[in-house]
Write a protein that holds these residues in place. Structure first.
Motif, PDB file in Angstrom:
ATOM      1  N   GLY A  81     -17.767  -6.213  36.250  1.00  0.00           N
ATOM      2  CA  GLY A  81     -17.540  -4.978  35.526  1.00  0.00           C
ATOM      3  C   GLY A  81     -16.766  -3.930  36.291  1.00  0.00           C
ATOM      4  O   GLY A  81     -16.361  -2.908  35.723  1.00  0.00           O
ATOM      5  N   ILE A  82     -16.535  -4.159  37.584  1.00  0.00           N
ATOM      6  CA  ILE A  82     -15.817  -3.176  38.416  1.00  0.00           C
ATOM      7  C   ILE A  82     -14.467  -3.711  38.863  1.00  0.00           C
ATOM      8  O   ILE A  82     -13.462  -3.001  38.841  1.00  0.00           O
ATOM      9  CB  ILE A  82     -16.669  -2.773  39.640  1.00  0.00           C
ATOM     10  N   GLY A  83     -14.419  -4.979  39.246  1.00  0.00           N
ATOM     11  CA  GLY A  83     -13.155  -5.557  39.655  1.00  0.00           C
ATOM     12  C   GLY A  83     -13.285  -6.479  40.843  1.00  0.00           C
ATOM     13  O   GLY A  83     -14.382  -6.695  41.381  1.00  0.00           O
ATOM     14  N   THR A  84     -12.133  -7.016  41.264  1.00  0.00           N
ATOM     15  CA  THR A  84     -12.102  -8.007  42.357  1.00  0.00           C
ATOM     16  C   THR A  84     -10.972  -7.680  43.315  1.00  0.00           C
ATOM     17  O   THR A  84      -9.914  -7.211  42.900  1.00  0.00           O
ATOM     18  CB  THR A  84     -11.905  -9.423  41.783  1.00  0.00           C
ATOM     19  N   THR A  85     -11.212  -7.932  44.574  1.00  0.00           N
ATOM     20  CA  THR A  85     -10.186  -7.769  45.616  1.00  0.00           C
ATOM     21  C   THR A  85     -10.033  -9.080  46.377  1.00  0.00           C
ATOM     22  O   THR A  85     -11.020  -9.620  46.887  1.00  0.00           O
ATOM     23  CB  THR A  85     -10.559  -6.657  46.614  1.00  0.00           C
TER      24      THR A  85
END
Length: 374
Positions: free
Chosen positions: A363-367
């Motif tokens: 729900g926030i993202g990926t790096t």
């Protein structure tokens, strides 16, 4: 460092004679035991490379019983010490699969030779056991791989068969719009099969070492800009892809000359696959849009790519298997994919001698961070 040998002997004088003989030959004797229970405890504590075990011991436990326990629990080789009169016990001893026998009274040469043979035999068995376990694991992985391939191919083939059957049997009942819809399904399935087959072939070549690493001078910044331009063609208007550079290729002394300050040796085809896969994933798994940042860092001896998105993220339960072939995360829903892209990316990064890592929250993202030596 010489091997450690635990001496388990009923007669204390004989035990110390053996200890002296072994230490003279360069072995380490960390302890002497006269009881079976004591021998087991010392084996657990000291992890010797071999146990010299007298068949007849003090106490209720025999040397044969102690040897069986030590072999089962710790996989330590045992060589028996026995008298000529111990014929009945020798038959019992055979059931524990010892690595040798030394008959009392014995000569120093016989003792050392028997120990050397036993140690070499055990080491060979350890190597063979590991090789067998690896072969079994490799076969298991292959079986799983081919099972997954079969499953992945079956779905698009089933779609093609169904659509062609409908077009053949019910063509006169279908509207032109419906026919176009079925033809579109067929085309999409064929494209999916083509991509899947290409990825499977790449995985196969990577795992068998048939892909050659061919680094050539590359203008990385221009390369990245062109890749982003290609990805933007398929991204929606809600996706904002930003490319930034930290540092300068010209600043790395003794690595790149001023005349070739932007030309860094990397395999262009592999790097294209690495970055295209990460960029398209960032777009694909950000269905609502958002900002995607691709950052290029120049540091001494390597270049680093960091790619951040604001997408659906990777569930914690899926993170351990993220780079495994055919693994797809539990939250992807109907987003298309075959689970091979990141497996290939990892192979290509490793062929560069680099590393890939990631951090993600659903729900926030990926790096993703890719480190490539230059």
């Amino acid at each position: 460092m010489k091997e450690k040998i635990l001496v388990v002997e009923n007669e204390i004088i004989i035990a110390y004679d053996i200890k002296t003989c072994l230490e003279k030959a360069g072995y380490i004797v960390p302890a002497i035991a006269a009881y079976g229970e004591q021998a087991i405890a010392k084996a657990a504590e000291l992890s010797p490379d071999l146990v010299l075990m007298d068949v007849m011991l003090k106490g209720e436990m025999s040397g044969i019983e102690a040897a069986a326990e030590i072999g089962t629990r710790f996989n330590i080789p045992v060589v028996y010490l026995t008298a000529y009169s111990d014929q009945s016990n020798l038959q019992k001893a055979k059931t524990t699969q010892p690595f040798g026998y030394i008959l009392k009274p014995f000569e120093e040469t016989q003792l050392i030779t028997t120990i050397e043979i036993a140690l070499n035999k055990h080491q060979t068995e350890v190597v063979m056991r590991k090789a067998l376990e690896k072969e079994k694991e490799d076969q298991k992985i292959k079986n799983q791989f081919f099972s997954m391939i079969s499953h992945e191919f079956r779905n698009p083939l089933s779609n093609i068969f169904t659509c062609t059957e409908l077009l053949t049997d019910r063509s006169h009942q279908l509207t032109e719009a419906k026919k176009d819809e079925y033809l579109n399904h067929i085309q999409n399935s064929v494209q999916h099969l083509e991509h899947l087959l290409g990825d499977v072939l790449l995985i196969g070549k990577a795992e068998t070492g048939k892909i050659q690493f061919n680094p050539e001078p590359l203008d990385i910044e221009k390369f990245c800009q062109n890749l982003i331009a290609d990805v933007k063609l398929t991204a929606s208007e809600n996706h904002n892809i930003i490319f930034t550079v930290q540092g300068s290729s010209a600043s790395k002394e003794n690595t790149i000359t001023k005349q070739t300050s932007q030309a860094i040796g990397l395999d262009e085809k592999m790097l294209r696959h690495i970055l295209i896969n990460l960029l398209t994933n960032a777009v694909k798994y950000s269905p609502q849009g958002g900002t995607i940042n691709l950052e290029l860092f120049y540091v001494p001896g390597e270049v680093i790519f960091r790619l951040q998105d604001e997408g659906i993220g990777i569930p914690e339960a899926d993170q351990e298997n993220l780079f495994n072939s055919f693994h797809r995360c539990s939250n992807v829903g109907n987003i298309p994919g075959n689970g091979l892209g990141l497996a290939i990316v990892k192979h290509y990064v490793e062929l560069h001698g680099g590393e890939i890592s990631f951090a993600s929250k659903p729900g926030i993202g990926t790096t993703f961070i890719v480190n490539l030596p230059i």
